[in-house]
Design an enzyme around this catalytic site. Structure first.
Site, PDB file in Angstrom:
ATOM      1  N   THR A 173      32.285  -4.149  61.304  1.00  0.00           N
ATOM      2  CA  THR A 173      31.619  -4.144  62.601  1.00  0.00           C
ATOM      3  C   THR A 173      30.379  -5.012  62.459  1.00  0.00           C
ATOM      4  O   THR A 173      29.894  -5.220  61.352  1.00  0.00           O
ATOM      5  CB  THR A 173      31.189  -2.703  62.973  1.00  0.00           C
ATOM      6  OG1 THR A 173      32.349  -1.891  63.118  1.00  0.00           O
ATOM      7  CG2 THR A 173      30.406  -2.648  64.273  1.00  0.00           C
ATOM      8  N   GLY A 229      29.863   0.397  59.466  1.00  0.00           N
ATOM      9  CA  GLY A 229      30.559   1.080  58.395  1.00  0.00           C
ATOM     10  C   GLY A 229      31.608   2.061  58.854  1.00  0.00           C
ATOM     11  O   GLY A 229      31.865   3.063  58.181  1.00  0.00           O
ATOM     12  N   GLY A 230      32.230   1.824  60.012  1.00  0.00           N
ATOM     13  CA  GLY A 230      33.358   2.636  60.441  1.00  0.00           C
ATOM     14  C   GLY A 230      33.032   4.108  60.551  1.00  0.00           C
ATOM     15  O   GLY A 230      32.075   4.512  61.212  1.00  0.00           O
TER      16      GLY A 230
END
Length: 525
Positions: A348, A430-431
């Site tokens: 992201t 970082g998901g």
């Protein structure tokens, strides 16, 4: 104040405007836009679009975006949901009949309609000053001339070298190989795409030749996407959700984003005296890990397209946090309550900008996995996200794949506020780590009094998939104590997440902090 004899970086202080993001060229572009008379929204969009060429493994025009933003002066915090939907003909029964129990990650079934371009155009028109031609000009130039590959980008490119496929290989690999540090990445097809968007707005992307290019690729992959799916896409404004911690309000984007998870996690941690614990000791790390497991379990059960579920109030209720906090024991480890039924990602980009009028923008932009689905359109090289892998295939689940639905999203912008006024604009990449990262940043600042840059620099831990990931900055004593407690402690190959933050100090000065885990920086003037 940091120890100047040790490695580290200082925060950036400025008065007129400031940007913090994960690539220096994007930060510089945002500042240039501010100097041209643009506001924070113009600058954030300009920097975000450019990040798609600086970090093409992490984001791009085939992805989604979310934003929190304020009026000039930092009040009236609002949200925009720029996430796309599954095609109307999406059919979970068909996938189950094929033997799938999760949405396949690298398949046309995981490709949702890109939402970011419409979001950028709408936000620019409604809240910007300069217009699309000026906002997109830097990205058009860099897409044509090229961007040198930065070290962290090269690291991620190498790790995901097998993901690009079909036209994705042609556009995002060089002779079948990932681009190394210093190589030039160009995207002339997307430069032409952006010229058309600058001239004709979002319609240039969602209808006409660009949409036809995307649809021909998706149809060849077996996708059920239609011209109507693209032409009908619209993002929407919504209200931020909030919780309190340490006397501050934490503002998060509502579902289908997972921001409520961060609020719930902090609500759980309120029941423990973190400030009395070593910030890098086993006790604090254990409590955070247990709170994360419980908060993420609630997320997996409850967060979905808000058009299809209304149970978010349960996640935010103090009673929910109190019941979950009571399950945490200082001398025992909770087994992961429920396995994930949808995919999570780690790639992201995030950008935050505050301008001279103290309008603040917190914006996040993603194609889900590294290089998304791996597939790109032939002519305009639009790399498709695989955000549909965030759906589940459990019948009746609120986040079950369905035609026209938006999946549970991991990307979440955030702000801290006092008395309705934004005091910090921040985000963590970082998901799945993002809610935990939000909670850790807030706790680092408010429980331990860390300065903003120190709060981002500090080592991170994350309980995920049955293990407790500890970055190398943790001591061997902490690792041993956590192992003795029952955690399966591992050191991840890659750093955990990446973050950016801008604090509006009481005297109005802006303080920018940028995570060293990425290539970026904070810049101001």
């Amino acid at each position: 104040m940091r120890d100047f004899q040790l490695p580290g970086r200082s925060a950036l202080y400025a008065s007129n405007g400031l940007c913090a993001t994960s690539h220096p060229l994007a930060a510089q572009t945002a500042i240039d836009i501010l100097k041209q008379g643009g506001n924070a929204m113009d600058a954030a969009i300009a920097g975000a679009v450019l990040l798609g060429f600086c970090e093409p493994q992490s984001t791009g025009l085939g992805g989604d975006c979310f934003a929190l933003f304020t009026d000039p002066g930092g009040g009236n915090i609002r949200a925009f949901n720029g996430s796309g939907r599954a095609p109307a003909a999406a059919d979970p029964d068909a996938l189950r009949a094929q033997g799938h129990d999760i949405v396949p990650e690298y398949d046309a079934a995981a490709i949702t309609i890109p939402g970011a371009v419409e979001g950028f155009c709408r936000l620019a028109a409604d809240h910007g000053r300069l217009g699309l031609e000026a906002i997109l000009a830097p990205s058009i130039r860099y897409a044509e001339e090229g961007v040198p590959v930065a070290p962290r980008v090269a690291f991620d490119w190498q790790a995901a070298r097998d993901v690009p496929r079909g036209h994705g290989k042609t556009h995002y690999l060089s002779g079948g190989a990932p681009l190394p540090v210093g190589a030039i990445f160009r995207s002339p097809g997307q430069a032409e795409l952006l010229r058309r968007v600058a001239r004709d707005g979002a319609d240039a992307f969602y209808t006409g030749e660009i949409a036809e290019d995307m649809l021909s690729t998706l149809t060849a992959l077996g996708g059920v996407h239609t011209a109507d799916d693209f032409a009908s896409h619209r993002g929407n404004y919504t209200d931020a959700i909030s919780g309190t911690y340490g006397g501050k309000d934490l503002l998060e984007h509502p579902p289908n984003g997972q921001g409520a998870t961060a609020i719930l996690m902090l609500n759980i941690l309120k029941h423990f005296d973190l400030s009395g614990l070593d910030p890098l000791g086993p006790e604090r790390t254990h409590l955070e890990a247990e709170a994360a497991k419980l908060a993420y379990d609630a997320r997996n059960r409850l967060i979905a397209d808000p058009d299809h579920t209304t149970r978010i109030a349960h996640m935010l209720a103090p009673e929910t946090a109190a019941k979950l906090a009571a399950l945490i024991r200082p001398d025992a480890v909770i087994a992961d309550p429920v396995p994930l039924t949808e995919s999570v990602h780690r790639d992201t980009v995030y950008i935050t900008v505050v301008d001279r009028d103290r309008m603040a923008v917190s914006m996040i932009y993603s194609i889900f996995h590294s290089f998304g689905s791996g597939y790109a359109s032939e002519k305009f090289s639009v790399l498709f996200q695989n955000r549909g892998a965030g759906f589940c295939l459990s019948p009746g689940h609120p986040n079950e794949l369905g035609g026209g639905k938006r999946p549970m999203h991991t990307i979440i912008p955030a702000m801290l506020a006092e008395n309705g006024q934004a005091t910090t604009s921040f985000g963590v990449m970082g998901g799945a780590y993002q809610p935990c990262g939000h909670a850790r940043y807030v706790s680092n600042r408010l429980d331990y009094g860390m300065e903003a840059q120190t709060a981002l620099d500090a080592p991170r831990a994350f309980a995920e998939e049955g293990v407790l990931k500890l970055e190398r900055g943790y001591s061997e004593a902490t690792r041993a104590a956590l192992s003795d407690l029952g955690h399966k402690v591992v050191t991840p190959d890659a750093p955990i997440g990446g973050a950016q933050a801008i604090t509006i100090l009481p005297d109005g000065v802006l303080e920018g902090a940028s995570d060293p885990r990425k290539d970026g920086c904070a810049l101001g003037y």
